[in-house]
Enzyme design. Structure first.
Site, PDB file in Angstrom:
ATOM      1  N   CYS A  45      22.083  51.847 151.961  1.00 28.05           N
ATOM      2  CA  CYS A  45      21.794  51.071 153.174  1.00 28.05           C
ATOM      3  C   CYS A  45      22.082  51.916 154.412  1.00 28.05           C
ATOM      4  O   CYS A  45      22.543  53.040 154.322  1.00 28.05           O
ATOM      5  CB  CYS A  45      22.673  49.822 153.229  1.00 28.05           C
ATOM      6  SG  CYS A  45      22.202  48.505 152.111  1.00 28.05           S
TER       7      CYS A  45
ATOM      8  N   SER B  13       6.122  34.680 162.598  1.00 28.78           N
ATOM      9  CA  SER B  13       6.823  33.859 161.610  1.00 28.78           C
ATOM     10  C   SER B  13       6.019  32.611 161.287  1.00 28.78           C
ATOM     11  O   SER B  13       5.728  31.802 162.160  1.00 28.78           O
ATOM     12  CB  SER B  13       8.205  33.461 162.139  1.00 28.78           C
ATOM     13  OG  SER B  13       8.999  34.596 162.367  1.00 28.78           O
TER      14      SER B  13
ATOM     15  N   ASP C 107      21.597  44.116 160.464  1.00 28.11           N
ATOM     16  CA  ASP C 107      21.387  42.795 161.051  1.00 28.11           C
ATOM     17  C   ASP C 107      21.875  41.667 160.146  1.00 28.11           C
ATOM     18  O   ASP C 107      21.933  40.511 160.566  1.00 28.11           O
ATOM     19  CB  ASP C 107      19.923  42.575 161.438  1.00 28.11           C
ATOM     20  CG  ASP C 107      18.973  42.597 160.267  1.00 28.11           C
ATOM     21  OD1 ASP C 107      19.399  42.940 159.151  1.00 28.11           O
ATOM     22  OD2 ASP C 107      17.788  42.275 160.465  1.00 28.11           O
TER      23      ASP C 107
END
Length: 325
Positions: A175, A32, A191
């Site tokens: 999904c 990240s 999530d």
């Protein structure tokens, strides 16, 4: 059966021992990082509010030194969205990263109510700015970096042009493949939806395969398309977008219908801006070529275009004010 090992981390605790372990066990690491120091530090810091940039940069260098494959997960937010090329060039030129994820931050502050759109936090990316961010990076990428830098979102959209549906879950019509397994065995639909409404069950009571194939999970996945407003169903880019992630559908359409994605304006700008080069790359791939061939085609086209000619991208603007800027 093949098992792939991945790890997402902010990098601050990655030392040489960890890097060696990750290399030995063939991990793919997501690191990240939101851009150069001042942009990364805007929202990422330690408990004391201090910069963690140097530690994250050191982690990237350790991963590179140990031969660990990694990609950068860049959160596109209110702080970095207006500096797309600074972000992209930092990752490409200074960090030496070759795999990039550009994840828009949409933090919902209030859910929509009948007749009223939802709102987002100040940290969230604004739709038009997000579109400009993607367009600026795409313009540089498609002219010099195709085949050497891999931007997940660009590849995902290109897949939709090639085969009619994307490789990215947020752009797919259905999904449900990204379930969450919590430490206590609870399994949730996604999530982005870890809440009581989307609790499928617990693996201590029900095999995980049954939970993933359950009727509740099928309903969750199919609702993505079933809940699309008419505005989206009539969009020429539906095949590439499919309404994006349901968690971001907090706006009203121009007709007042609920379910419009917060990012719609930005995504629409991107799809329109990139349609022609995307179609060129898709055709190259369908005939067995490599997407990188588009760079030579665009370069030859640019050389034959004068500054005041209409831009060959089809924007309607002069070349000097568009792709030739």
């Amino acid at each position: 059966m093949t098992v792939e090992r991945t790890l997402q981390t902010n990098g601050v605790l990655l030392d040489d021992e960890w890097a060696a372990f990750l290399a030995e066990n063939d991990y793919l690491v997501g690191l990240s990082m939101d851009g150069p120091r001042e942009l990364h530090d805007a929202y990422r810091h330690d408990k004391a509010g201090r910069s963690v940039f140097d530690r994250v940069l050191a982690a990237a260098r350790r991963l590179q030194a140990h031969g660990v494959e990694f990609n950068v997960l860049c959160a596109v937010n209110a702080a970095n969205v207006e500096r797309p090329l600074d972000v992209y060039r930092f990752f490409r030129d200074e960090l030496g990263a070759r795999y990039l994820q550009l994840i828009p931050i949409v933090e919902v502050a209030s859910r929509p109510t009948p007749g009223r759109a939802g709102t987002v936090t100040d940290r969230s990316v604004l739709p038009a700015a997000y579109g400009r961010f993607l367009n600026a990076i795409f313009d540089e990428w498609v002219r010099r970096d195709v085949g050497s830098v891999f931007v997940q979102f660009f590849d995902g959209v290109l897949a939709a042009y090639v085969r009619g549906y994307s490789s990215l879950c947020v752009l797919q019509p259905v999904c449900g493949e990204g379930v969450v397994l919590e430490h206590n065995g609870d399994v949730y639909s996604c999530d982005h939806f870890v809440d009581p409404e989307h609790l499928l069950g617990n693996i201590l009571e029900t095999p995980v395969g049954e939970l993933v194939r359950s009727a509740a999970q099928r309903r969750f996945g199919e609702a993505k398309q079933a809940a699309l407003p008419s505005f989206c169903r009539a969009c020429r880019y539906l095949f590439a977008c499919n309404g994006e992630c349901p968690k971001n559908r907090i706006l009203l359409t121009p007709d007042g219908e609920p379910g419009l994605n917060w990012l719609c304006a930005g995504l629409g700008s991107f799809f329109a801006h990139t349609e022609r080069p995307m179609r060129i790359m898709a055709e190259i791939l369908r005939r067995g070529g490599e997407a990188r061939e588009v760079m030579a085609l665009l370069d030859a086209e640019a050389r034959a275009t004068r500054r005041n000619d209409p831009c060959p991208c089809g924007s309607g603007r002069k070349y000097k004010h568009c792709c030739g800027a």
